[in-house]
Write a protein that holds these residues in place. Structure first.
Motif, PDB file in Angstrom:
ATOM      1  N   ILE A  22       2.340 -17.172 -93.235  1.00  6.35           N
ATOM      2  CA  ILE A  22       1.006 -16.750 -92.784  1.00  6.35           C
ATOM      3  C   ILE A  22       0.420 -15.737 -93.763  1.00  6.35           C
ATOM      4  CG2 ILE A  22      -0.277 -15.595 -90.943  1.00  6.35           C
ATOM      5  CD1 ILE A  22       1.795 -16.681 -88.965  1.00  6.35           C
ATOM      6  N   THR A  23       1.264 -14.844 -94.269  1.00  6.97           N
ATOM      7  CA  THR A  23       0.813 -13.843 -95.247  1.00  6.97           C
ATOM      8  C   THR A  23       0.296 -14.511 -96.508  1.00  6.97           C
ATOM      9  OG1 THR A  23       2.411 -12.220 -94.404  1.00  6.97           O
ATOM     10  CG2 THR A  23       1.509 -11.837 -96.605  1.00  6.97           C
ATOM     11  N   THR A  24       1.031 -15.503 -96.997  1.00  2.48           N
ATOM     12  CA  THR A  24       0.573 -16.253 -98.170  1.00  2.48           C
ATOM     13  C   THR A  24      -0.790 -16.884 -97.894  1.00  2.48           C
ATOM     14  OG1 THR A  24       2.812 -16.741 -98.971  1.00  2.48           O
ATOM     15  CG2 THR A  24       1.056 -18.215 -99.683  1.00  2.48           C
ATOM     16  N   PHE A  25      -0.916 -17.500 -96.728  1.00  2.00           N
ATOM     17  CA  PHE A  25      -2.188 -18.143 -96.387  1.00  2.00           C
ATOM     18  C   PHE A  25      -3.331 -17.130 -96.380  1.00  2.00           C
ATOM     19  CE2 PHE A  25      -5.400 -18.902 -93.144  1.00  2.00           C
ATOM     20  CZ  PHE A  25      -5.975 -20.065 -93.631  1.00  2.00           C
ATOM     21  N   MET A  26      -3.109 -15.981 -95.771  1.00  2.00           N
ATOM     22  CA  MET A  26      -4.189 -14.997 -95.652  1.00  2.00           C
ATOM     23  C   MET A  26      -4.668 -14.512 -97.017  1.00  2.00           C
ATOM     24  SD  MET A  26      -3.153 -12.789 -92.265  1.00  2.00           S
ATOM     25  CE  MET A  26      -4.640 -11.801 -92.303  1.00  2.00           C
ATOM     26  N   THR A  27      -3.733 -14.426 -97.979  1.00  2.00           N
ATOM     27  CA  THR A  27      -4.134 -13.951 -99.303  1.00  2.00           C
ATOM     28  C   THR A  27      -4.836 -15.025-100.126  1.00  2.00           C
ATOM     29  OG1 THR A  27      -1.943 -14.480-100.223  1.00  2.00           O
ATOM     30  CG2 THR A  27      -2.277 -12.228 -99.434  1.00  2.00           C
ATOM     31  N   ILE A 181      -3.507   2.105 -98.502  1.00  2.00           N
ATOM     32  CA  ILE A 181      -2.737   3.250 -97.993  1.00  2.00           C
ATOM     33  C   ILE A 181      -1.968   2.860 -96.731  1.00  2.00           C
ATOM     34  CG2 ILE A 181      -2.884   5.598 -97.073  1.00  2.00           C
ATOM     35  CD1 ILE A 181      -3.434   5.346-100.078  1.00  2.00           C
ATOM     36  N   ILE A 182      -2.641   2.172 -95.797  1.00  2.00           N
ATOM     37  CA  ILE A 182      -1.981   1.753 -94.558  1.00  2.00           C
ATOM     38  C   ILE A 182      -0.774   0.865 -94.868  1.00  2.00           C
ATOM     39  CG2 ILE A 182      -2.230   0.275 -92.517  1.00  2.00           C
ATOM     40  CD1 ILE A 182      -5.112   1.267 -92.284  1.00  2.00           C
ATOM     41  N   THR A 183      -0.989  -0.128 -95.740  1.00  2.00           N
ATOM     42  CA  THR A 183       0.087  -1.052 -96.075  1.00  2.00           C
ATOM     43  C   THR A 183       1.223  -0.333 -96.809  1.00  2.00           C
ATOM     44  OG1 THR A 183      -1.592  -2.777 -96.308  1.00  2.00           O
ATOM     45  CG2 THR A 183       0.609  -3.284 -97.117  1.00  2.00           C
ATOM     46  N   GLY A 184       0.857   0.615 -97.668  1.00  2.00           N
ATOM     47  CA  GLY A 184       1.871   1.406 -98.375  1.00  2.00           C
ATOM     48  C   GLY A 184       2.732   2.208 -97.418  1.00  2.00           C
ATOM     49  N   VAL A 185       2.110   2.772 -96.400  1.00  2.00           N
ATOM     50  CA  VAL A 185       2.852   3.539 -95.389  1.00  2.00           C
ATOM     51  C   VAL A 185       3.794   2.617 -94.629  1.00  2.00           C
ATOM     52  CG1 VAL A 185       2.646   4.833 -93.219  1.00  2.00           C
ATOM     53  CG2 VAL A 185       1.105   5.341 -95.122  1.00  2.00           C
ATOM     54  N   LEU A 186       3.302   1.447 -94.234  1.00  2.00           N
ATOM     55  CA  LEU A 186       4.131   0.484 -93.498  1.00  2.00           C
ATOM     56  C   LEU A 186       5.334   0.045 -94.322  1.00  2.00           C
ATOM     57  CD1 LEU A 186       1.320  -1.769 -91.931  1.00  2.00           C
ATOM     58  CD2 LEU A 186       2.784  -0.139 -90.719  1.00  2.00           C
ATOM     59  N   MET A 199      -2.956  -6.292 -93.339  1.00  2.00           N
ATOM     60  CA  MET A 199      -4.207  -7.041 -93.414  1.00  2.00           C
ATOM     61  C   MET A 199      -4.893  -7.134 -92.047  1.00  2.00           C
ATOM     62  SD  MET A 199      -3.739 -10.114 -96.229  1.00  2.00           S
ATOM     63  CE  MET A 199      -2.103 -10.650 -95.755  1.00  2.00           C
ATOM     64  N   LEU A 200      -4.097  -7.294 -90.995  1.00  2.00           N
ATOM     65  CA  LEU A 200      -4.678  -7.334 -89.648  1.00  2.00           C
ATOM     66  C   LEU A 200      -5.365  -6.014 -89.299  1.00  2.00           C
ATOM     67  CD1 LEU A 200      -1.972  -9.186 -87.475  1.00  2.00           C
ATOM     68  CD2 LEU A 200      -4.169 -10.067 -88.282  1.00  2.00           C
ATOM     69  N   VAL A 346     -10.044  -7.169 -97.387  1.00  2.00           N
ATOM     70  CA  VAL A 346      -8.860  -7.209 -96.530  1.00  2.00           C
ATOM     71  C   VAL A 346      -7.632  -7.615 -97.336  1.00  2.00           C
ATOM     72  CG1 VAL A 346      -7.787  -8.407 -94.584  1.00  2.00           C
ATOM     73  CG2 VAL A 346     -10.177  -7.673 -94.431  1.00  2.00           C
ATOM     74  N   THR A 347      -7.759  -8.647 -98.168  1.00  2.00           N
ATOM     75  CA  THR A 347      -6.598  -9.146 -98.914  1.00  2.00           C
ATOM     76  C   THR A 347      -6.217  -8.233-100.083  1.00  2.00           C
ATOM     77  OG1 THR A 347      -8.035 -10.521-100.305  1.00  2.00           O
ATOM     78  CG2 THR A 347      -7.115 -11.535 -98.334  1.00  2.00           C
ATOM     79  N   ALA A 348      -7.131  -7.343-100.490  1.00  2.00           N
ATOM     80  CA  ALA A 348      -6.848  -6.446-101.619  1.00  2.00           C
ATOM     81  C   ALA A 348      -5.601  -5.622-101.373  1.00  2.00           C
ATOM     82  CB  ALA A 348      -8.046  -5.539-101.880  1.00  2.00           C
ATOM     83  N   SER A 349      -5.419  -5.160-100.135  1.00  2.00           N
ATOM     84  CA  SER A 349      -4.257  -4.314 -99.837  1.00  2.00           C
ATOM     85  C   SER A 349      -2.959  -5.051-100.120  1.00  2.00           C
ATOM     86  CB  SER A 349      -4.293  -3.849 -98.377  1.00  2.00           C
ATOM     87  OG  SER A 349      -4.312  -4.958 -97.486  1.00  2.00           O
ATOM     88  N   ALA A 350      -2.905  -6.330 -99.697  1.00  2.00           N
ATOM     89  CA  ALA A 350      -1.692  -7.113 -99.932  1.00  2.00           C
ATOM     90  C   ALA A 350      -1.505  -7.408-101.411  1.00  2.00           C
ATOM     91  CB  ALA A 350      -1.762  -8.419 -99.138  1.00  2.00           C
TER      92      ALA A 350
END
Length: 430
Positions: A22-27, A181-186, A199-200, A346-350
Motif C-alpha cells: 500500500i505504501t508503494t502504491f501511495m507514493t 518531521i512526523i514521519t521521521g519521529v515515527l 502519509m495518512l 503528502v508523498t514527499a515525506s515518504a
C-alpha cells in the motif's frame, strides 16, 4: 502464502507485506493523474488513458509479484511518457498510433532479449561499486522528486539558478515539511508502517490547511479504453524514424529498469553472494510483458518504478508486496476520487525518508580506491543532476572502464562491461 512467497525465509509476514504494498502504491499513485495528462498532449483521451494506466499497472505488477516474486511495482514510466507525447508525436509529427506501435515493438524486442539472457547479462556486467552507487543515486533522485513535487525546491525562471528554495512557510511546502518531521519521529520511535502512517497523518493535516481535500463522492466507474485499445499503425515501422524512436525507448527503459532493480535490491540486501539480483530474468520478463500489454491497452512504456523503494523501506521483501500494490491499482479504477487526496505534498515525506534509507550502501563503496570510488560517485551525482537513472549508469560505467584502463587495472574490466560501455558511448555519439 508462506509456502508460495517464503515469508519467514525473507524475514517478513503478511501484514508487513501488505502495508509495504500500500505504501508503494501511495507514493506512485500520482501516475494515474500525471500519465493521462501527459499523453493527452498526443491527442489521446484522458479517461481512456487513466483506465489503461491502471490496468497495465495491475497486470505488470501482478506478473512481477506472482512470477518473479519480487516486491517491485510497475506502471507507465515518467520520462518515457514525455518522450512519447512531446518528442514522437508533437516533435516528430507522428500520430499517437505510431508511438503506441513503437512501444509495442519495444516490448516484443525486450521479451526476445530477455529470453536469450541479453538483459540479464547487462545487469551482471555492472561492477559492484557502481551497483552500490546506483542505490545511493536513486535515493538522491527520489528525495529530489519528493521535494520538487511539494514545492520545497523549485526551478526559478530567469534567476540563473538550476534550482532554488520554494515557499516553505505555507501551502504544500509547509505541509511536506510537517510530514517529513512526523514521519521521521515515527521512524525514530521504530513504529511499524511509519511511512504509511506518516502519509495518512499528513493527508489529514493538509485538510484544514487547504492543501488536501476530502472527495465529494467515493466511487466512480472507470472510463472506457475503446478509443486507445489496440490502436496500432503499421505503415511506418520500417522507417529510420521508427528505428530512432525504438532505440531511444529501448535504451531509456532498459537502463532505468535495470537501475531500479539493482538499486532497490541493493538497499534491501537482496543481492546474492555474487552481487546478482534474485530472479532477475523473471523480473525483466515482467517488465517486458508490462510494456507489451500496456501498448495494447493504450499507454506508453511500462517500467519498474523507483518508488518501489518506499515499500522495501517498509519491510516489503517478497512478491506479496507487489500483489498488494496491484490490488490497490485495481481498486483505484473504482475509487479514484479517494486517491486524489494523495498529493505530492503528502508523498514527499515518504520519498525524502526513502532517499535517506537508500544511501546506506555508500558505506560499502571502496572510497580509498579511486578507480572504484570515482565511477560510483559519478553514478550517484549524475542521477539527480541529469534527472535520469540511465544517464547516471552511463557516467559510472564509462568512467569505470577508462579509469581501470589508464591505471593498468584492465583485468578488472569484464568483456560484458566493456561491451556495455561501448554501447553507451555509441548512444551519445549517434
Amino acid at each position: 502464502m508462506e509456502n508460495f512467497f517464503k515469508l519467514k525465509e525473507n524475514n517478513t509476514n503478511i501484514k508487513q507485506e501488505i502495508i509495504a504494498g500500500i505504501t508503494t502504491f501511495m507514493t506512485m499513485a500520482y501516475i494515474l493523474i500525471v500519465n493521462p495528462s501527459i499523453l493527452s498532449v498526443a491527442g489521446m483521451d484522458q479517461g481512456a488513458v487513466f483506465t489503461a494506466t491502471a490496468i497495465s499497472a495491475v497486470v505488470a505488477t501482478l506478473v512481477m509479484g506472482l512470477y518473479a516474486k519480487l516486491p517491485f511495482a510497475q506502471a507507465p514510466g515518467m520520462g518515457l511518457n514525455a518522450f512519447f507525447a512531446f518528442t514522437v508525436v508533437k516533435g516528430m509529427g507522428y500520430s499517437y498510433e505510431f508511438a503506441l506501435t513503437a512501444v509495442f515493438l519495444e516490448g516484443l524486442i525486450f521479451i526476445f532479449l530477455t529470453l536469450f539472457n541479453v538483459r540479464e547479462a547487462v545487469v551482471d556486467s555492472i561492477p559492484m561499486s557502481i551497483k552500490r552507487g546506483i542505490s545511493v543515486g536513486i535515493g538522491l533522485l527520489i528525495a529530489l522528486i519528493g521535494l520538487e513535487g511539494a514545492g520545497i525546491v523549485v526551478h526559478p525562471e530567469g534567476g540563473g539558478l538550476l534550482i532554488g528554495l520554494g515557499n516553505i512557510t505555507k501551502g504544500p511546502g509547509l505541509l511536506a515539511i510537517i510530514g517529513i518531521i512526523i514521519t521521521g519521529v515515527l521512524i525514530s520511535r521504530k513504529v511499524k508502517g511509519a511511512l504509511f502512517i506518516g502519509m495518512l497523518l499528513t493527508s489529514l493535516i493538509g485538510i484544514p490547511m487547504g492543501v488536501t481535500t476530502l472527495p465529494s463522492n467515493i466511487m466512480s466507474m472507470p472510463p472506457s479504453i475503446g478509443s486507445v485499445f489496440f490502436k496500432f499503425q503499421w505503415n511506418n515501422i520500417f522507417t529510420l524514424d521508427m528505428a530512432i524512436v525504438l532505440f531511444t525507448l529501448l535504451f531509456m527503459d532498459m537502463f532505468d529498469t535495470i537501475g531500479t532493480l539493482v538499486g532497490v535490491a541493493t538497499k534491501a540486501k537482496m543481492l546474492d553472494k555474487d552481487g546478482k539480483v534474485p530472479n532477475i530474468k523473471k523480473a525483466l520478463f515482467a517488465d517486458a510483458i508490462g510494456t507489451t500489454v500496456g501498448a495494447c491497452l493504450g499507454t506508453s512504456t511500462v517500467s519498474t518504478f523507483v518508488e518501489s523503494a518506499a515499500g522495501v523501506a517498509e519491510g516489503g521483501r517478497t512478491g506479496l508486496t507487489a500483489v498488494s500494490t496491484a490490488v490497490m491499482f485495481f481498486l483505484a479504477l473504482f475509487f479514484s476520487p479517494i486517491f486524489a487526496v494523495i498529493t505530492p505534498a503528502v508523498t514527499a515525506s515518504a520519498l525524502v525518508l526513502v532517499g535517506l534509507f537508500m544511501i546506506e550502501p555508500i558505506k560499502e563503496i571502496e572510497l580509498d580506491d579511486y578507480t572504484e570510488a570515482l565511477p560510483a560517485f559519478l553514478t550517484i551525482i549524475m542521477m539527480p543532476f541529469s534527472y535520469s537513472i540511465s544517464d547516471g549508469i552511463v557516467f559510472g560505467v564509462v568512467s569505470y572502464i577508462l579509469l581501470k584502463l589508464f591505471t593498468g587495472k584492465y583485468k578488472d574490466i569484464s568483456i560484458a562491461t566493456l561491451v556495455v560501455g561501448i554501447i553507451f558511448v555509441l548512444k551519445f555519439l549517434i
